[in-house]
Enzyme design. Structure first.
Site, PDB file in Angstrom:
ATOM      1  N   GLU A   1       0.865  -1.183   0.000  1.00  0.00           N
ATOM      2  CA  GLU A   1       0.000   0.000   0.000  1.00  0.00           C
ATOM      3  C   GLU A   1       0.903   1.234   0.000  1.00  0.00           C
ATOM      4  OE1 GLU A   1      -2.823   2.111   3.313  1.00  0.00           O
ATOM      5  OE2 GLU A   1      -2.817  -0.082   3.239  1.00  0.00           O
TER       6      GLU A   1
ATOM      7  N   ASP B   1      -4.044  10.871   9.612  1.00  0.00           N
ATOM      8  CA  ASP B   1      -2.854  10.086   9.912  1.00  0.00           C
ATOM      9  C   ASP B   1      -2.255  10.498  11.243  1.00  0.00           C
ATOM     10  OD1 ASP B   1      -2.682   8.469   7.533  1.00  0.00           O
ATOM     11  OD2 ASP B   1      -2.160  10.295   6.457  1.00  0.00           O
TER      12      ASP B   1
END
EC number: 4.2.1.20
Length: 284
Positions: free
Chosen positions: A74, A85
């Site tokens: 990924e 994040d």
């Protein structure tokens, strides 16, 4: 904002029969997941951002992922406002942007990685960079580079008409996120809209390695499959082989991100290779 917030705050949408393109059961991603299932295990999915600490090192690290036990890679696209994040990934993507990362480098990375490893490559990206590049252009260049699909954490199906069209045209998988807070109706739509797998967000909050993985993930995976998704992979908080084994009992894939980024930051490509072998059960 967390992954949970982004998903739960999206506008309601309705499941409509035939409203989404049919998934490609023969896609490289679907085939790899099926292969892992035949082997009696969950797929190991490793995340790394492109361009950290440099473009070449990020490519070498991703290749090390694929050559040391990761089934799926990924690749994260650096973004200037990565609100979903955690601090480790935010810092890494910030370094990539400071180094001058541009989207064409993503496609270069995908091409070089797919040429050097058998792992299936998907991209994780916020939606604004795709819009800025052009949705069809992005899909075309990702497919041409050898990419298999895209994870879109801040995009919901009812706002993804251009992505449905482009992904269908270029044979790319669409991976949407499902959260612990997702309603049964939302899960049904996510399951219908996704191909390859549904990304099950296992914990509340932003990304980051944790000492334990929420037991609620097991229930979420069961709910996703009950909603019609053939496969669900679990991410957020995975950092050890024990996590991989635990989640692999009920999920089709286990996604590791922050722990790998930490390894790259502290020990370089070899540290990524070593951790990947550990996660895959190839060491010890």
């Amino acid at each position: 904002m967390s992954y949970q917030d982004a998903i739960s705050q999206a506008a309601p949408f309705t499941v409509l029969d035939g409203s989404f393109p049919a998934p490609n059961a023969q896609s490289p991603l679907a085939a790899r997941l099926a292969e892992c299932e035949k082997q009696g295990r969950a797929a190991l999915i490793g995340y790394l951002p492109v361009g950290f600490p440099t473009l070449d090192e990020s490519i070498d690290a991703a290749i090390a992922l694929g050559n040391n036990g990761a089934d799926i890679i990924e690749l994260g696209v650096p973004y200037s406002d990565p609100v979903m994040d955690g601090p480790v990934i935010q810092k890494a993507t910030g370094v990539a942007l400071e180094n001058g990362f541009k989207l064409p480098q993503l496609f270069e990375a995908v091409r070089r990685i797919t040429e050097a490893t058998d792992a299936v490559v998907v991209v994780m990206t916020y939606w604004n960079p795709v819009l800025a590049y052009g949705v069809k252009n992005f899909a075309r260049d990702l497919a041409a580079a050898g990419g298999a699909g895209m994870i879109t954490p801040d995009l919901v199906p009812d706002e993804a008409s251009s992505w449905f069209e482009a992904s269908d045209e270029y044979g790319l998988d669409r991976i949407f996120l499902a959260a612990l807070s997702s309603s049964p109706e939302r899960l049904a739509t996510i399951a219908k809209a996704s191909s390859g797998f549904v990304y099950a967000v296992s914990v509340m909050g932003v990304t980051g390695a944790r000492t334990s993985v929420s037991e609620a993930a097991r229930t979420l995976v069961a709910d996703i499959k009950a909603a019609g998704a053939p496969r669900a992979c679990v991410g957020l908080g995975v950092s050890t082989r024990a996590h991989v084994e635990e989640i692999g009992e009920y999920a089709d894939g286990v996604i590791v991100g922050t722990a790998l980024v930490k390894a790259l930051a502290s020990g370089g490509v070899e540290a990524v290779a070593k951790l990947t072998r550990e996660l895959a059960g190839r060491e010890g």
